[in-house]
Structures are given as C-alpha cells and as structure tokens.
Design an enzyme around this catalytic site. Structure first.
Site, mmCIF file in Angstrom:
data_model
loop_
_atom_site.group_PDB
_atom_site.id
_atom_site.type_symbol
_atom_site.label_atom_id
_atom_site.label_comp_id
_atom_site.label_asym_id
_atom_site.label_seq_id
_atom_site.Cartn_x
_atom_site.Cartn_y
_atom_site.Cartn_z
ATOM 1 N N ASP A 149 2.659 -5.405 2.629
ATOM 2 C CA ASP A 149 1.325 -4.705 3.033
ATOM 3 C C ASP A 149 1.715 -3.283 3.183
ATOM 4 O O ASP A 149 1.356 -2.288 2.326
ATOM 5 C CB ASP A 149 0.788 -5.466 4.040
ATOM 6 N N HIS B 225 0.767 -1.282 -0.080
ATOM 7 C CA HIS B 225 0.118 -0.040 -0.103
ATOM 8 C C HIS B 225 1.011 1.253 0.056
ATOM 9 O O HIS B 225 1.667 1.425 0.871
ATOM 10 C CB HIS B 225 -0.800 0.151 1.140
ATOM 11 N N GLU C 134 -9.522 -12.283 4.823
ATOM 12 C CA GLU C 134 -8.605 -11.594 5.816
ATOM 13 C C GLU C 134 -9.465 -11.715 7.219
ATOM 14 O O GLU C 134 -9.183 -12.150 8.332
ATOM 15 C CB GLU C 134 -8.167 -10.215 5.310
#
Length: 333
Positions: free
Chosen positions: A278, A14, A200
C-alpha cells in the site's frame, strides 16, 4: 515464507505514499519548506504511522508531508526513481506503482501533465538501472471532487501509452464511485485496465458498484466483501482480484487486528487475493514484512502465503506472454 522460485510482486503500491523520510528532509531543505522537524529521527513520527490511526482519512494525512515538498518536476522524478530502487532492495521482480498526479501537483501548483511525464521518466530510469519490471496506474483522487478528477484523467490520457490502468482512491464514503461513471468510460475507451479502491471504508455495495458500473477487474482492499456471500462467489467465479494490504488495513482501523483480516477467508473461498504493501514509507513496512510477519499473524498457512504470491502475478496487468516470460526469468535466476 517467500517462494524464491516464483516472481515476487507488489501490485497495490502507492508511489506518492512511498516517499522516503530522508527525501522529504532533503527536498524540504532544498526548497526552504518549513517541516515539522529538522532531523530524520524527529521527522519520522510526522510522516510515518507509529500507531493505529482512527480511520482512513486520518491515515491519509500522513501522506501530506511527502507531497508538500514536491516543489519541482525534478523532485517528482526523483521520488519515482527512488520507488523503483526501493522495490529492487525489497527483492521485487514486478511492481505496479499507482500515483495521483493532481495530489502530487497540488502543493506547488505544478502542471499535472508534467507530473505524469516526470513520474514516467523516473520510473523508466529506475527500471533501466535496477532491473525491476514496472507498470504505472493513474489514480483519480476522489476526495478533491469530480472536476479535479477530470483534470487528472486528462493529464493521464495525454500519456495514455505509458499508463496501464486507472484507479479511484481517497474518501470512499464521501465520494462514491457513482460520481465517476463518465471518467471510467473514457478510461476503458483508452484501453486501460481498471482497479478501484472499494469495500475499504464503505460496504459490499461499493464493490458491486465498482465492478458493475466502473468496470473494475481488480479491487483495492475490498475487505467488506466477506459480508456478502453472493459477492464472494462472484469474485471467485469471475476471477476478479483482491489487492490485500494487511498492515495498512490495521493502521487505518479498517480491520481490528491481523487475526480478523479476511485475506485467509478470501483464499479459502477461491478468490484471487494477493499480498501487497500500500504505502510502504508511510506505514514503515515492506513486502518482506507482509510475507514474513503480517501474513502468518493473519492466520495464513505456508501454502496459502504461496498461493497469494502466485495470485499476485496471476492478476497483474500483464499479458499471458509477459507473465510467462517473468516466470521463466525468475526460474532461471
């Protein structure tokens, strides 16, 4: 544990979760934004996970300070450029950076399409400067609802040629993928690839829905897939990739410990799972940590780690010719 003869990738990263603490401090001072601390050392606990968070939503609040200082499009451009610089420092050859333009625009009511353009510009300049190859994935932040996601989608589509894929991220339990069918229909019509955060916080049914209804070619995290043998078989047979993020899944309390992480099971089952970071700045980790520390702690053998590295390029949103060229470039280096 990294095979230096192979391309090193990070395809679940991200951009708005990788805003340096120093940059937050700099921009806070530049725009006179009140921060919870005034030195780098005292700011870090507010913007970086220093212990396990109780759930995904709690983890996501750590990202907020990074976007609260994005008071101009130039600030967005700087963050995008620094993301590529960080990737180069980590030795990455190829990175897919995903970002939520609405989330980045929110604190200071920036034009969402302008944020998209600023990110594109910053990433392009970074790639030209540091020699890293990158693609951009637009995120719809489901947490803000269907209408807000539509605004994000419109802004991304205004620059459709510079965007490679669409993703859905945020509160998976509160805002299931079924709310966003029309959004993804438009994304597929634009010729984009599809990846979805699923499995998730919610169970295997969320992954099935992402594949069957949203058209997902890859799944972000997907840890709950191991609860459904038929799904595991389907992922392997259909070559649907899993973007695994080991440390992140521990920090969000999605998985209890690295030893319990399903990545090893994915690889043993023939699922195309890869290693990724991530939100590196928020997590306080980099891709080297994931390969050298997290993967062995998750029980992966040296060969399984190498397979995960191979999978990263295999499931990347690149053409076969682009993958071949990247392999040849790394082999010749």
């Amino acid at each position: 544990m990294i095979d230096i003869t192979l391309p090193l990738t990070d395809i679940h990263r991200h951009l708005d979760g990788n805003i340096r603490a120093q940059t937050i401090l700099d921009l806070g001072r530049q725009f006179n934004i009140a921060l919870p601390a005034q030195t780098l050392e005292t700011l870090i606990p507010h913007v970086q996970v220093t212990s396990t968070e109780p759930d995904l939503v709690s983890f996501l609040t750590k990202l907020d300070w990074g976007v609260k200082v994005l008071a101009s499009l130039d600030a967005c451009r700087r963050v995008a450029f620094e993301n590529i610089e960080d990737a180069a420092r980590n030795g990455l050859h190829y990175v897919e950076l995903r970002f939520s333009p609405g989330y980045m625009a929110m604190a200071h009511q920036l034009p969402i399409a302008g944020v998209v353009e600023a990110v594109i510009d910053g990433v392009r300049d970074g790639c030209n400067t540091f020699g890293v190859e990158a693609r951009l994935i637009g995120i719809m932040s489901r947490t803000f609802g269907e209408a807000a996601c539509l605004q994000e989608l419109d802004a991304l589509l205004a620059h459709r040629e510079k965007i490679t894929a669409l993703d859905l991220a945020g509160d998976e339990l509160g805002f299931p993928g079924s709310l966003f069918l029309s959004h993804f229909n438009r994304a597929r019509d634009a010729g984009w690839h599809i990846t979805v955060h699923a499995g998730e916080a919610a169970g295997p049914e969320s992954i099935w829905q992402a594949i069957r209804e949203l058209g997902a070619e890859r799944i972000g995290h997907g840890v709950k897939a191991v609860e459904d043998r038929a799904l595991m078989d389907f992922l392997a047979q259909q070559r649907i990739g899993i973007e695994s993020c080991l440390t992140s899944n521990i920090q969000t309390s999605t998985v209890a410990s690295l030893a319990d992480h399903p990545l090893k099971t994915f690889l043993e089952h023939g699922v195309l799972a890869s290693l990724n970071t991530d939100d590196p700045a928020v997590q306080g980790v980099d891709i080297i940590h994931e390969y050298h520390v997290a993967a062995p702690a998750a029980g992966l053998s040296r060969e399984q780690i190498r397979q995960a590295q191979i999978n990263g390029l295999e499931i990347a949103f690149l053409s076969d010719d682009e993958k071949r060229a990247l392999r040849e470039k790394v082999a010749a280096a």
